[in-house]
Each structure stands twice: as structure tokens, then as C-alpha cells.
Design a protein around this motif. Structure first.
Motif, PDB file in Angstrom:
ATOM      1  N   GLY A   1       0.818  -1.219   0.000  1.00  0.00           N
ATOM      2  CA  GLY A   1       0.000   0.000   0.000  1.00  0.00           C
ATOM      3  C   GLY A   1       0.841   1.253   0.000  1.00  0.00           C
ATOM      4  O   GLY A   1       1.889   1.311  -0.656  1.00  0.00           O
TER       5      GLY A   1
ATOM      6  N   MET B   1      -2.680  -0.887  -7.747  1.00  0.00           N
ATOM      7  CA  MET B   1      -2.332   0.357  -8.446  1.00  0.00           C
ATOM      8  C   MET B   1      -3.206   0.593  -9.679  1.00  0.00           C
ATOM      9  O   MET B   1      -3.484   1.731 -10.034  1.00  0.00           O
TER      10      MET B   1
ATOM     11  N   TYR C   1      -7.927  -4.195  -4.296  1.00  0.00           N
ATOM     12  CA  TYR C   1      -7.377  -2.851  -4.538  1.00  0.00           C
ATOM     13  C   TYR C   1      -5.888  -2.944  -4.892  1.00  0.00           C
ATOM     14  O   TYR C   1      -5.106  -3.557  -4.171  1.00  0.00           O
TER      15      TYR C   1
END
Ligand SMILES: *Cc1c(COP(=O)(O)O)cnc(C)c1O
Length: 556
Positions: free
Chosen positions: A31, A412, A410
Motif C-alpha cells: 500500500g 495500483m 485494490y
């Protein structure tokens, strides 16, 4: 790209980080920290800075997280294909427990004057593959083993590669064992521990990203000893560096000549958390930034610079996002309705569900589709609370199938679509828990307006009603969490329903002016280029100059 491995007068720096978010196809990040490191080395490359980046080749990356038919997230892992990496032919050895661990050193080649070297204990035939298998996977032993490889192995890789550097940058506490290796090297030349430590400090800078004391990594000395993390130092020496239990952040601070937080607000928080401890250096702040080439739509950039039609390009991005949602989720959201985006790590302080907390207020808007929201998130595989948060968001998707969407896994690629295609970027964590927060910068650069609490980077750029919206500042950071939640919920509803929505539906002209001002606010100030220059100007250059001055003094 220029092959400028050295530039006279500019410090050459070795940058250590546990994760790098360079592209979705290179999944060695989890992240924010990794994306930041990836954006940093891209900017350093474009600014022709001499930087060597050190990381780990996570053979199975982080996690691919999907939602099962009961609405629960589950993790899958697989071995990724890293055959595009270049084998340097170099190996380094470190000691973990009583084993000698051999790591291969790979070159992630496409970063020119900023080579990224990845250490790998997971090559075929290695008995130690568990150490570099899953980023933040396993337990304490896996973590310490990886930290030994990153820090101690990283320094040994620099030596084996014959790369001379002027300074070492530990990006977050994971890298601090590199400091013990720098000390060990000097002690092997006959210096005392105290002298070796002092000398090491003259070449290290440290960045901390954690805004709450409890979030900082701490290890017991018994396990450090069992894992062989002492690297030849004694208990007393290790305790002097990191305390007992051993705090990676405290050690990072005490090994550094200078340290920084990642936004102005966070710099002050770090000072409050650690400034009183003995042996802690000057702590200031360098605010994070994001890499425009990665995150900003080039057409938006061009329209901004030429006063072109921002709205038309924005709507095109929105349509592309809606098409992606339709393809993956089978849901057709409405192009003409306000679209909020919320994509964050699943942590309770981020309060992804804040907008749902008074359904009497928000239900009419969601039921009729006047307001639409896309969420995306991942929880750490072992974080059951985080997974509950995701499952809860999925429930709201079921309740409002035509206006609430949860995009699984989730990464990039999804982030890129969201920060371009939403109308508004929502950020409502409890305060003061966000060190910086970078997704809002990505959104701002694309003219996606921030609706946010004033935390992290926000206070340095977002102005209410001008280039975004700020939730009301509540009575103080000491307000109890439950009271903060109520306060912020009302504030969110009021601003969303009385300011954001009317502007969106009735004053398009002002909305586009705000987009313009949002891009203007962010494109330089929150770019990784500005950040990179600050690290060179405020940390790397001073540290090298200081060393030169000391040297001069001893000669005279
Ligand atoms: C930018 C980004 C993050 C960090 O965003 P925050 O605002 O700091 O939460 C995390 N994950 C991905 C995939 C990103 O692109």
C-alpha cells in the motif's frame, strides 16, 4: 535517460525500503509505503539523481484478495513471474538463527540512474524461501528474517556490487538492521562501538511514517537474539540503540543524523511521540508527494496547461471507470450523478462506513442514485477486523446495488482508474492518525476534488470551497473517538448535501474552476519531484556537508 550514476557535488544515496509499488504487474508492495517508495525512485530517475534502491523480491507479493459469495474477503497467493529481472550474478550471505542464508541480488533494470536491487532468498533450491515469500506475511520470525535480509543483506549487496554511496536513507523502521551492519563494519576495523555508532550516524537519515505509538514495530530481545539479529553486537549495545523491548522506530532515530515525518502535521506528531527520548536527532518534516507521470492523466495535464476543456476529459475518465465497474461487477452507475471514491486500507480509524452511519439522512440519496460511491480496499490477510470492515462495505453494496460498489483486490491499476474517474475523493479518518495520505494528492492532480478531514497532507493544500472541502474542525484531537465520529458524520452530511451536491448539480462552472485550482494546488507541491528535491536539499546534502566539515576539522 541519462546514465548519470554520479553527478559531481550531488550526494549519492542508498535508499532502503521493504516494499516498492512501481506497477500493478510488479506486485512487491502492499500500500501507501510501497507506492511512495516507487514514486520516489521514479522521480529521482527523472531528476537524474544518483540513487541506489534496495528492496526485497517478494516471490508471492502481498495478497490477492477477493470476495466470496457470502460477501467475505479471502486471500489467494501465487508465485509470480519475475523472469524479466536481471540476475546480477551476485549473492550475499546473512545469518538467520544458526543458518547461513544465501540471497540472490536481482536488478529491476528499467530504472536507469536509479537501479533497484532486490534481495531474494526464494530462488529455486533455496531452503530459506519462507523469508522472502510474502510481504508482511507469516509471523514475527518471518518479519525479522526479512528485516535482516533487507538491512544487513542490503549493505552487503552494496559492497558486493562495489557501489559507493555518501548516505543511507532508511525509509521506515524495517531497514534499521542496516545500521547494525554499518556499525559492525567499523568495529571490524578496530573501532569501539561508541565510535562506530557515532560515525554511522553521520551517514544515515531516517523517515518514519507511523503516526501512533502503538503502530510502531517492537521486538523482544530474546527473539532478536534467537534470530541472530544482533549481528555481533551485545544486548547492552542493542538496548542502547532501540531500547528493551527493541523499537525499530527508536533505533531508526538513534541511528540517524536527521529524521523526518511525512507531512508538516505528522512531523509535529513524531516530535511529540519521540522527541523527548535520549539520543533522538532533529526531527522535521518532508511532505510526501506522488509521481505525476504515474497518477495524472496526461490529457488532464495538457488541458490544465492550455486552458482546455477539463470537464470533457474528466467525463471521459468517469465513463472509463464506469465501464470498468460494469465489466467487473455488472453494475451500470449513472454518468450524470455525483460519484464519490473511497479507497483505503481497511483500518477502523479510516471509517469507510462513516457515510452510512445515519441512514435516515443518506438513504434517500443512495436509493435514488443521486449519490454514488465506489469503495476499494484490501485488509492484511491476518487482520480479521479489517476483513469485517470490508464485509460491512460489501453489505452496503448489496443494500444499494445501483449506487454503491465495492471493487475487490485494490491495487495500483484500480487506484489509477479511481483517482481519475470519480468526481470527489472522500477521506474521513479519525484524527490525528493519518501520517500523510497520498491517494488524495493523486485525485487532486486529476481535478477530482477532495472532501476530507484536515489531517496528514491536507492542511498544506486543501482550502474549503476553493479547491476541495474540509470537514469542520472539531474541538480537539483529544475528543473521544465516539464523539469524533458523531461530530464528523454530521459535518460530512452537511457539507456533502448542502455544498458539494448543489455545486455539482447547479454550478458546473464553479466546479470546473475548483478542478482547475485543485490541479494547480497539487501538481508541484504534492509531486514526488518536489519531495525528492527536498530530501536532497534538506537531508542528503547537509549530512554529507557536515561530514566533510568534521573531516576538515580533524585535518586542521
Ligand atoms: C496511493 C495508494 C495507496 C495509499 O493511499 P492512502 O491515501 O495513503 O491511503 C495505497 N494503495 C494503493 C494501491 C495506492 O495507489
Amino acid at each position: 535517460m541519462a546514465e548519470c550514476y554520479t553527478i559531481p557535488g550531488i550526494s549519492r544515496v542508498a535508499y532502503f525500503c521493504m516494499e516498492y509499488g512501481l506497477a500493478a504487474e510488479m506486485p512487491i508492495y502492499s500500500g501507501g509505503l510501497g507506492i511512495l517508495a516507487g514514486d520516489y525512485i521514479k522521480a529521482a530517475k527523472e531528476l537524474s539523481r544518483p540513487l541506489v534502491a534496495i528492496g526485497i523480491l517478494w516471490r508471492q507479493g502481498y495478497t490477492e484478495q477477493h470476495i466470496d459469495e457470502n460477501g467475505q474477503p479471502y486471500d489467494t497467493f501465487r508465485d509470480y513471474d519475475f523472469s524479466h529481472l536481471q540476475d546480477t550474478g551476485i549473492t550475499v550471505k546473512v545469518h538467520v538463527r544458526s543458518d547461513e542464508v544465501t540471497c540472490k541480488v536481482w536488478l529491476c533494470e528499467n530504472y536507469g540512474n536509479v537501479p533497484l536491487y532486490l534481495l531474494d532468498a526464494g530462488f529455486p533450491g533455496s531452503p530459506h524461501a519462507w523469508m522472502t515469500k510474502q510481504l508482511y506475511g507469516g509471523g514475527r520470525e518471518e518479519r525479522i528474517a526479512a528485516e535482516i535480509i533487507l538491512g544487513i543483506g542490503g549493505i552487503r549487496a552494496l559492497r558486493a556490487l562495489n557501489l559507493d554511496v555518501d548516505a543511507y536513507h532508511f525509509n521506515e523502521g524495517h531497514a534499521v538492521f542496516a545500521g547494525t551492519e554499518l556499525i559492525r563494519e567499523k568495529m571490524a576495523e578496530g573501532h569501539s562501538f561508541e565510535h562506530a555508532w557515532l560515525e554511522t550516524r553521520q551517514s544515515v537519515v531516517f523517515t518514519t511514517h507511523t503516526p501512533v505509538a502503538a503502530g510502531n514495530e517492537v521486538h523482544g530481545h530474546d527473539i532478536l537474539q534467537q534470530m541472530n539479529a544482533y549481528n555481533g553486537l551485545t544486548y547492552d549495545q542493542m538496548r542502547e540503540l532501540g531500547g528493551d523491548p527493541f523499537s525499530m522506530t527508536v533505533a531508526g532515530l538513534r541511528l540517524a543524523y536527521m529524521a523526518n515525518g511525512v507531512s508538516k502535521l505528522h512531523g509535529r506528531t513524531v516530535q511529540r511521540m519521540w522527541g523527548h527520548l535520549e539520543g533522538v536527532p532533529l526531527i522535521f518534516s518532508i511532505t510526501n508527494g506522488v509521481h505525476p507521470g504515474t497518477w495524472q492523466d496526461p490529457r488532464i495535464k495538457q488541458a490544465f496547461e492550455t486552458r482546455g476543456d477539463l470537464w470533457a476529459i474528466h467525463m471521459d475518465n468517469k465513463r472509463q471507470l464506469l465501464q470498468y465497474v460494469k465489466d467487473t461487477m455488472g453494475v451500470q452507475l449513472r454518468e450524470e450523478s455525483l460519484l464519490l471514491g473511497f479507497a483505503r486500507r481497511a483500518a477502523s480509524y479510516k471509517r469507510g462506513d462513516l457515510i452510512f452511519r445515519d441512514l435516515d439522512i443518506i438513504d434517500p440519496y443512495l436509493a435514488t442514485g443521486k449519490i454514488q460511491i465506489i469503495f476499494s480496499s484490501k485488509a492484511h490477510p491476518a487482520d480479521t477486523m479489517g476483513k469485517e470492515i470490508i464485509a460491512n462495505l460489501v453489505k452496503f453494496q448489496k443494500k444499494y446495488p445501483n449506487s454503491v460498489v465495492f471493487l475487490e483486490n485494490y491495487n495500483m491499476e484500480i487506484a489509477k482508474k479511481l483517482v481519475r474517474g470519480c468526481d470527489v475523493w472522500l477521506n474521513n479518518p479519525r484524527r490525528p492518525q493519518e501520517a500523510s495520505g497520498t491517494s488524495g494528492m493523486k485525485a487532486a492532480m486529476n481535478g477530482v476534488l477532495n472532501l476530507t478531514v484536515e489531517d496528514g497532507w491536507v492542511g498544506e493544500g486543501v482550502q474549503h470551497g476553493i479547491n476541495g472541502w474540509l470537514l469542520d474542525f472539531h474541538p480537539g484531537e483529544d475528543t473521544a473517538p465516539a464523539d469524533q465520529d458523531v461530530w464528523d458524520m454530521h459535518s460530512l452530511y452537511r457539507i456533502l448535501l448542502q455544498e458539494v451536491l448543489p455545486t455539482y448539480s447547479k454550478n458546473r462552472k464553479h466546479w470546473v474552476e475548483m478542478m482547475q485550482l485543485s490541479i494547480d494546488m497539487s501538481r508541484w507541491q504534492f509531486s514526488a519531484h518536489r519531495m525528492c528535491r527536498e530530501y536532497y536539499d534538506l537531508m542528503y546534502t547537509p549530512i554529507v556537508n557536515n561530514r566533510k566539515n568534521r573531516l576538515l576539522q580533524t585535518v586542521m
